[in-house]
Design a protein around this motif. Structure first.
Motif, PDB file in Angstrom:
ATOM      1  N   GLU A  83       3.240  69.045 -31.772  1.00 18.82           N
ATOM      2  CA  GLU A  83       1.948  69.509 -32.286  1.00 18.82           C
ATOM      3  C   GLU A  83       1.177  68.442 -33.061  1.00 18.82           C
ATOM      4  O   GLU A  83       0.134  68.738 -33.644  1.00 18.82           O
TER       5      GLU A  83
ATOM      6  N   THR B  72      -2.922  68.133 -34.160  1.00 15.70           N
ATOM      7  CA  THR B  72      -3.707  69.229 -33.586  1.00 15.70           C
ATOM      8  C   THR B  72      -4.531  69.993 -34.620  1.00 15.70           C
ATOM      9  O   THR B  72      -5.319  70.866 -34.258  1.00 15.70           O
TER      10      THR B  72
ATOM     11  N   ALA C  50      -0.620  69.360 -38.423  1.00 15.39           N
ATOM     12  CA  ALA C  50      -0.400  70.476 -37.510  1.00 15.39           C
ATOM     13  C   ALA C  50      -0.125  71.743 -38.311  1.00 15.39           C
ATOM     14  O   ALA C  50       0.725  71.736 -39.216  1.00 15.39           O
TER      15      ALA C  50
END
Length: 214
Positions: A70, A73, A144
């Motif tokens: 992740e 993100t 993330a």
């Protein structure tokens, strides 16, 4: 990515495994806090010892895996993520300083000596302080949301661990531990700042020495 978007993906597997393993740690710690069972700290290599560290190891792997999957993100500003990286390094350094002061078995909950010098003269739990700072910094650097959730879960159980350990330490070391508690905070506090200030003054005064910083 939100929880509804995860579906059955590698990210969902990593994140879900992290939550389940963290739940196992919470069960062990809360059972020690709320019942007469002393599952943590075990004091010796009991089944609870192996169970706890299995949960922690699985969580750590899941935490890192989720971060890799992740990474970036969330969309945090670059300055924020760089600051998170610095905090992660600082936390790691504090953790290693505390861990190196003890023998390896004692860092994992096995009863040993009472340490009050070095990093333990500033905080009773330097390893936990390092974990809190390091895990928080790593979550910010990873940028993330799911990593931030796992980091918050991790910090939550780290805040509980000393409360479960303190009755065990008081029973093991008696008045020596009580005197230590009176002198040094559980994590960080005014007494930490006072100790740092006193150490700085002692170092700047030629010809004077102190014992254990006092």
């Amino acid at each position: 990515m939100t929880l509804l978007d995860l579906g059955m993906t590698p990210t969902a597997l990593g994140f879900g495994t992290g939550l389940v393993s963290a739940l196992g740690v919470y069960v062990i710690v809360l059972a020690s806090l709320l019942t007469d069972r002393e599952w943590w700290p075990p004091g010796d290599r009991t089944p609870a010892y192996y169970c706890h560290w299995t949960f922690v190891t699985v969580f750590d792997v899941s935490f890192v895996a989720t971060a890799v999957l992740e990474w970036g993100t969330w969309g945090l500003p670059r300055l924020v993520t760089v600051t998170g990286g610095v905090l992660a390094l600082c936390g790691t350094a504090i953790f290693v300083w505390g861990a190196r002061t003890m023998r390896s078995a004692e860092t994992m909950g096995v009863t040993g000596d009472l340490y009050t010098d070095g990093p333990y003269g500033y905080t009773r739990n330097p390893q936990y302080v390092g974990m809190i700072v390091g895990v928080t910094g790593f979550a910010v650097a990873a940028d993330a949301a799911l990593v931030a959730v796992l980091a918050a879960v991790h910090v939550g159980w780290v805040l509980l661990l000393p409360r479960a350990e303190e009755p065990h330490l008081r029973a093991a070391f008696g008045e020596a531990y009580d005197r230590y508690v009176d002198r040094v905070p559980r994590f960080l506090g005014v007494r930490t700042v006072r100790r740092i200030t006193e150490d700085g003054e002692n170092e700047s005064t030629p010809g004077e020495t102190t014992v254990n910083g006092r």
